[in-house]
Motif scaffolding. Structure first.
Motif: not given
Length: 855
Positions: A141-151
């Motif tokens: 969920e935090l990945d979505l907030f941060l718009r991080t690149r998915i590995g």
């Protein structure tokens, strides 16, 4: 980020705080203080206390604070999942720095009052019971907030739940504060307080609020207490930054000389914003823009620091390898794909001839499990050929019928006949680059070092290497028993005393295989150098490079890596925190606009690269197999020319392959195991191929584990137990790919087998047996189980309460099971605390590991 988005993000932070183990209270306090600032800014906007542009700049500052807090929260969650990339002191340092930044926008009295409110509500906060999957969902969920690149990515179920939570949190953002009779009623965010509404201290009498930075006296506002006073001047100013751009050319001018210009833009200015600011300042739009190519890093005895804007700038701990520092630096700034700790995604590979699942791909490494001949127990033998590949089925797709001891570990089922031999082949995907490190264990015992899979301590002997390198080591035929010699993998009953596991540990607990895969760390984008310009080896630490506390080193990045590329996540504030608060941008113009150009078969494969329902209750191990030692085979374990430091041990993957007997395979799956191709005739047939490999030029490990070298072979144990070799298990076996005729109607092809009588039945006989109350059509003996050739058959049960008892399916359950087994090529294995990969070891790293562990 709007105020609504900010409050939504803070809601998620409160939820996260209830799931972290460390620094929970500090994370909540920090989020509370930021929430207070957001509410105060929003209220000031509604009262026209601040201008729209100042409001936007203030929100920009808050957005940066929330983003930094989210990153810290994510690191804390990953520590819950066993990821120790970030140590506690580094996280505490970042939290302290965030609090200092937040305090600069609040008065001392405000901070104290908010802390008192927090303290009074601490005991009211809900304490959530967390499992591994819940923590993973919050990280995603935090990945979505941060718009991080998915590995490597999260499991689909985790991604879907995280997306649902993300959408829900934004839809349920609480309303802004409510003013009523001089008091501020503030609705609490879910997870922050157990009460629905909390009453903050009453306001002071009405007063005039002065905008100190615009010097405009505004109209009298509603009651304003010190609690609600926010330092708007610093907050708004931190929402703007100045950046120097060099190499600029004036528009509409014959002057070709380069110019510099200081541009003031918003802190979250994107690359497009920088280009627009250059044009608005009267300069030609550059063809390209470049970041500063060098990072200046100071050696320290304290914690490493990855934020160039912190006091003292970028720092590296004297005992931290430079490669590790670079990997954490890129992770800190969101330049590297996000990691997904705590679970393994294994992709099954299909055999296009038989359409069976015969291989597993994990982190770019493919594993194939080959049937083969047993080698004799005399002398040292050549490599035996492949006689086909074992099929695999995911445990999850058979969860109702798999014994709980196997279901809890996840992974795959593989059928083998007792005393059958096999070997494992490894290959590295070209798309994943350099080879990963792979640890192979039989029954929880490392096949190279003889130490326990769960051991966190180094081997007592000087282990040459306890792993192989995928892509360099093409296969493994057995446990290492001598220099350049292995003892063949041979299946044996778990609990018989024959397995390697029992001989080394004295226990019969795991059986089968366990594989730990450690991917390569991304290499450094550039090169490290000391103050004299001498290149430094990135695998070494400053201490090993004779650098002292206070010494400086430079990371020189390639020019192409500093070029502005179209990507939405770039911002000026991030750039200055990555490089330097005084970092500049270089403009570049093309001399002209002219275009200058455009930019396995059954034989062993020697081409390898050189790497620069209700549970079935089983009370004993009678149907599970482990691996015993067979005859000796000449086989080297190729030496890794790299240090284990190049592998990412914090993000290792583990999966199990549970080896079961044909009886258990049949009970679990409801189908016959694929017939073994190995018969007496195979051993006597002329022309059987044996292989040798000319690999004298390849370095190999020479150290041998005493525990493994003392393991007795199956033949030796047979001699000690005065046992005769087991009879062939291949007599009278049924080949499910070529079903024989029905026992009652020989001209009709059989579709199933009746158990326990063993008679074959065609479709008509199967129907007759079911209508007759589950009695064999030929011998009239009761049928306890109908076993299909390649597809499970339904068992009709009169007792609906026992329809999911051991060995029974309903028609609906059978269809679901068959569909799941056929369609599910992706298997998710959750790593529980007691089942996570242990560290790598090799000669020469034991002395440095102790110090590196302290970081």
């Amino acid at each position: 980020m709007s105020a609504s988005d900010a409050l939504s993000a803070l809601k998620t932070l409160y939820d996260v705080a209830n799931k972290v183990k460390d620094n929970k209270d500090e994370l909540i306090r920090l989020s509370k203080r930021i929430e207070h600032i957001v509410n105060t800014i929003e209220e000031s906007k509604e009262r026209d206390v601040i201008r729209p542009d100042e409001y936007n700049d203030a929100l920009t500052s808050i957005s940066n604070l929330i983003t930094r807090t989210q990153k810290v929260a994510q690191r804390l969650l990953k520590r819950n999942l066993g990821d120790r990339t970030w140590n506690v002191s580094e996280i505490v340092m970042e939290l302290r720095r965030l609090n200092e930044d937040v305090h600069s926008y609040l008065s001392v009295h405000t901070v104290r009052t908010l802390d008192l409110i927090h303290t009074s509500n601490v005991e009211k906060q809900a304490v959530l019971a967390n499992n591994v999957e819940e923590v993973m969902i919050k990280v995603a969920e935090l990945d979505l907030f941060l718009r991080t690149r998915i590995g490597d990515g999260w499991a689909p179920s985790i991604q879907l739940q995280a997306q649902a939570n993300f959408i829900k949190s934004r839809a349920l953002t609480p309303p802004p504060p409510i003013l009523h009779d001089g008091h501020l009623f503030e609705r609490s965010l879910p997870g922050a307080d157990s009460t629905e509404e909390s009453l903050l201290p009453p306001r002071l009498p009405p007063s005039t609020f002065v905008d100190t930075f615009s010097q405009d006296t505004l109209v009298p506002t509603a009651a304003q207490s010190e609690l609600d006073t926010v330092n708007f001047k610093d907050l708004v100013q931190s929402g703007k930054l100045t950046v120097k751009v060099t190499g600029l050319k004036l528009r509409n001018s014959n002057d070709l000389s380069s110019n510099s210009c200081d541009l003031q833009v918003k802190a979250n200015a994107s690359q497009d914003d920088i280009w627009d600011a250059i044009k608005n300042a009267g300069f030609l739009s550059p063809n390209r823009l470049y970041e500063e190519p060098e990072l200046c890093i100071t050696v320290t005895d304290g914690n490493s620091d990855y934020d160039a804007s912190s006091p003292g700038g970028l720092k590296v701990n004297r005992f931290e390898p430079l490669l590790w520092w670079w990997n954490k630096y890129t992770s800190y700034h969101g330049l590297a794909p996000t990691t997904t700790p705590g679970h393994t995604i294994a992709q099954l590979k299909n055999d296009h001839t038989t359409m069976r699942k015969t291989g597993v791909d994990v982190a770019g490494v493919t594993f194939l499990f080959h049937r083969t001949l047993r080698v004799p127990d005399t002398g040292i033998n050549k490599l035996p050929a492949s006689l086909g590949v074992f099929p695999l089925l995911p445990v999850d797709s058979l969860s109702r019928s798999v014994p709980s001891i196997l279901r809890n570990r996840g992974g795959f089922l593989m059928p083998m006949f007792r005393r059958e031999a096999m070997w494992v082949a490894f290959s590295q995907s070209e798309t994943t680059g350099a080879g990963a490190a792979v640890k192979i264990s039989v029954g929880g015992v490392n096949a190279l070092s003889g130490i326990s899979t769960s051991s966190l301590e180094p081997p007592k002997f000087r282990a040459g290497q306890d792993y192989i390198v995928a892509g360099k080591q093409p296969w493994l035929d057995g446990i290492v028993s001598g220099s350049g010699v292995v003892r063949q993998f041979v299946a044996a009953d778990l609990g018989s005393g024959y397995t390697v596991e029992e001989q080394v540990t004295g226990k019969a607990e795991f059986g089968g295989f366990q594989f730990d895969i450690f991917p390569r760390r991304p290499g450094v984008d550039g090169r490290f150098a000391n103050h004299a310009g001498q290149e430094l080896e990135s695998i070494s630490s400053p201490s090993e490079l004779k650098l002292l506390n206070g010494n400086q080193l430079i990371l020189k990045r390639p020019r192409d890596s500093t070029r502005f590329e179209p990507r939405n996540e770039w911002s000026l504030a991030d750039y200055k925190r990555r490089v330097s608060p005084t970092a500049t941008i270089e403009a570049w113009y093309e001399p002209s606009r002219s275009a200058t150009g455009v930019f396995s078969s059954n034989a062993r494969d020697f081409e390898f690269c050189t790497v620069s329902g209700g549970s079935l209750i089983i009370s004993d191990n009678s149907f599970r197999l482990g691996f015993a030692a067979g005859g000796q085979i000449a086989q080297k374990i190729y030496k890794d020319e790299n240090s284990p430091r190049v592998y990412d041990e914090q993000h290792g993957h583990r999966f199990h392959v549970h080896v079961v007997t044909p009886e258990l395979w049949e009970t679990i799956t409801g189908i016959l195991p694929p017939i073994t191709p190995i018969t007496r005739d195979m051993y006597t047939r002329r022309g059987v191929n044996w292989y040798t490999i000319f690999d004298d030029y390849v370095d190999s490990i020479t150290t041998v584990s005493e525990a493994l070298s003392n393991v007795l072979s199956v033949t030796q144990l047979d001699g000690l137990n005065l046992a005769s070799p087991a009879e062939s298990q291949s007599e009278n076996l049924i080949d499910p790919d070529v079903p024989p005729g029905c026992s009652l109607h020989p001209n009709a092809m059989s579709s199933c087998v009746f158990r326990p009588c063993g008679h074959l039945a065609c479709t008509n006989c199967l129907g007759s047996a079911m209508l007759a109350g589950s009695k064999c059509s030929k011998c009239r003996v009761g049928v306890e189980k109908f076993v299909g050739m390649q597809t499970p058959l339904p068992v009709i049960s009169q007792n609906t309460e026992s329809i999911h008892q051991a060995g029974e399916w309903s028609v609906k359950e059978t269809e679901r099971l068959a569909a799941t087994a056929a369609d599910s090529n992706t298997v998710i294995i959750i790593h529980h605390l007691q089942n996570r990969p242990s560290p790598l070891y090799s000669l020469g790293t034991l002395n440095t590991r102790k110090r590196a562990k302290e970081l």
